[in-house]
Design a protein around this motif. Sequence first.
Motif, PDB file in Angstrom:
ATOM      1  N   UNK A 720      -0.071 -28.431  -8.447  1.00 20.03           N
ATOM      2  CA  UNK A 720       0.742 -26.759  -7.921  1.00 20.03           C
ATOM      3  C   UNK A 720      -0.862 -25.964  -8.200  1.00 20.03           C
ATOM      4  N   UNK A 721      -0.698 -24.712  -8.062  1.00 19.49           N
ATOM      5  CA  UNK A 721      -1.241 -23.324  -8.136  1.00 19.49           C
ATOM      6  C   UNK A 721       0.188 -21.940  -8.740  1.00 19.49           C
ATOM      7  N   UNK A 722       0.090 -22.002  -9.680  1.00 19.88           N
ATOM      8  CA  UNK A 722       1.126 -21.066 -10.275  1.00 19.88           C
ATOM      9  C   UNK A 722      -0.112 -19.221  -9.638  1.00 19.88           C
ATOM     10  N   UNK A 723       0.920 -18.806  -9.187  1.00 21.87           N
ATOM     11  CA  UNK A 723       0.836 -17.425  -9.009  1.00 21.87           C
ATOM     12  C   UNK A 723       1.621 -16.356  -9.329  1.00 21.87           C
ATOM     13  N   UNK A 724       1.618 -14.658 -10.133  1.00 23.29           N
ATOM     14  CA  UNK A 724       2.557 -14.049 -10.766  1.00 23.29           C
ATOM     15  C   UNK A 724       2.154 -12.952  -9.450  1.00 23.29           C
ATOM     16  N   UNK A 725       2.773 -11.994  -8.965  1.00 26.29           N
ATOM     17  CA  UNK A 725       1.829 -10.998  -7.934  1.00 26.29           C
ATOM     18  C   UNK A 725       2.631  -9.724  -8.306  1.00 26.29           C
ATOM     19  N   UNK A 726       2.439  -8.602  -7.574  1.00 30.72           N
ATOM     20  CA  UNK A 726       3.094  -7.811  -7.506  1.00 30.72           C
ATOM     21  C   UNK A 726       3.558  -7.465  -6.013  1.00 30.72           C
ATOM     22  N   UNK A 727       4.253  -7.484  -5.332  1.00 27.86           N
ATOM     23  CA  UNK A 727       5.197  -6.678  -4.747  1.00 27.86           C
ATOM     24  C   UNK A 727       3.751  -7.002  -3.411  1.00 27.86           C
TER      25      UNK A 727
END
Length: 775
Positions: A720-727
């Motif tokens: 998997x690719x894990x991304x943390x994004x702003x809203x």
Amino acid sequence: MKRILFFLFFILSINIIYSQSDSIDVIHYNINLDVNNSIKSQHKGYCDLKVRLINPSYHTIELDLLNHNVDSLWVNGENAISYYYISPIISIALPSYLQDNDTVDIRVWYSGGQVIELYGWGGIHYHSNDLIYTLNVALMEDKHSFARSWFPCKDYYADKATYNLNITAQNDRKVVCGGILDSVNAITDSSNTFFWHIPQQIPPYLVSLTIGNYILIEDTIKALEREIPLNIYCFQQDSLALKGKIPLIKDAFHTLEDCFGAFKFNRVGYSVTPLGSMEHVDNIALAQSAAINQGDENNSNIIHELGHSWFGNYFGGYDQRDMWIKEGWTSYTEKISFEGHYGKEYSKDYFRNRMEYVLNKMPKEEGYMALYGVEGKDVYSNTIYRKGAMVVSSLRGYLGDSLFFPSVKTMLENYPFYAVNTFQLRDILSDITSIDLNPFFDFYVLDSGYNHYSITSKTFGLNSCTIKIEQRTIKNENNSLAFSRVPVTFVDENWNKEKRIISFQGEETQQTISLNYTPINCFLDLEEEFSDARMDNYKIIKGNSQKEDFKNTYFFAKIVNNPDSIFLRTTLSFIGEKEDKALPYGIERISRKHYWTIEGMNLENKQVEGNFYYTTLMGNNNFDNELIDQYTSLDSLILLYRPNASAEWIPIMTTNSGAMQGYLTLTSLWQGDYIMAIGDKSVVELKDINLSNTANINVVPNPAKNGKINVVLQNIDKNYVLNLMTISGNIVYNTIVKKGDCSITINKNLPKGIYILSLISRDGENALRKKVIVM
């Protein structure tokens, strides 16, 4: 004024600086006519004009009168030395003793019958022995004001005077004119004379004559300054329907007074006529179809003509080149009036329908035209009415409500009964608001196209937001708006809202905005106050639902899994991908006409199905006419997605209805942009961004503290690719997660706010999202 289903409304107003006549200024008219009484289908009598001379050429002046007989003419009580009448001009030689700025009395004895323009709309109509009425605008004449169809006058929009109308008719008829009814005198056993007077200075085309076997519906309106009579003259069979329209009229009246100031005429009056609607002062001609039928098209007739009591009849454009000042502004009052009667959401829907026509169909039907400088048939085009209303809406958004309404009210107070040109209007509002409106008028009024705004990135911090806004232009000769002011609404997790006007020069800006709370999202023109090349619609949805239709955006959603509530906003932009943007591999062409933006709050871990409209039908006005042609197969129609404007387009898996028109269905909707494209599906790698029921993602603790996020991943059966994004979709962290359970600590000293963790399988078949709060 309104013709059948189209608005054709007309103005008035005087300009102290200018006069459209270089020889006279008419101060007062005294019209004395016997109409359809002594001679059937004829009127005869005289008109007295009190005239101020303004450097008359060759000591000669001219009056306008079309297709009548001139029986005699007097100047200062004596037979005129010399005059001649070749329709439509009466040319009068003045006595040698009269000088510039002198006042002269002219009496014209004349007679005539029905006079109607070739188009069949404007003129004096002898509809039957039971009904005679005037509509004082000619749609197809070179000079569109048309009072000359029934009395001698200086027939210009900006030449204003006061009036007496003394009209004799059969005594079983009512004679209705503008102004105040002073008396009704019996002349014979079979005829009466009605004596009306209009104390306000108005141009001839706003003076009306209606004679019919009417009944009178009477009411009163409690206005800001006094009680205003409400008089509706109608046919007996229509009276019940008209009484039902009185609440609409009253609510519209009160809303217009609240927004633009006190009503300055004598009464709110309507007379029902067979043909069309027009805003004659105190005696609006109201088409019978609009009077008796419901629906927006009919009701908008009623409130549009009332709106002219502020824009057109009271304050308006100088000549036909400035028609948008009275018709565009008055068309915008329809939105305000509907809001006063039906509420904000109804008003939004109504105006959104008008906006969609302007953006989607009108360019194909009328082309791209500037508002100022129209001539001929374009004076009555939808460009003037509907695009004019769109531009006034944009001016409201440009200034903001706190400045727009007080400044327009001040303008009307300071320039009562004026006729101004477009440039004077610009300067008056610039002076009142202390904002230079030259860039706005240069772009929206003097040029032909449209612009489009979008938020291309947004990052949220403690009591602040860094926002990037981009402007694009459609069909404008002079490039983009040089100085922009756009409304942006910021919201926190408790749905507290704070609206700001973001100002910038050029085509884009990036600014950090300080706020009174910590925002989690922001939206451009949330309440649809500004009108650019976008159609917006938002909903707060609780629980699951079969269908949520976002009107005028060609999109609907199904809420599959929503245990509490979500905020969902859809924007359809009538501008496609940029010409210089590279296409994804296997994509042959991409829409240059439109794309969607999906925004939301509380969408994470909810399942929302998105449905995006398409059509393969031919025709210039069809939705996808610039993308799909007769040789296109549905198998090549692809939906592309990107989380934000800086990301690359991703081809995604959808299903279609299999018909020539229908929807591409995406089973799990994400925030971001969506656009239609044509490509080879055997080459294009389609991604599936559906929610996964296999893998599991958890955050401990949540809310996270000190800017650290501890992520626990379970049932990881593939890479998997894990991304943390702003809203807003900006990626602040990403990593590759390999098969197997694991824990990851993200230590980025993240500012306080709300973030989204997304877990997307490398093959694109599975995805999962989770909201993270950083304390």
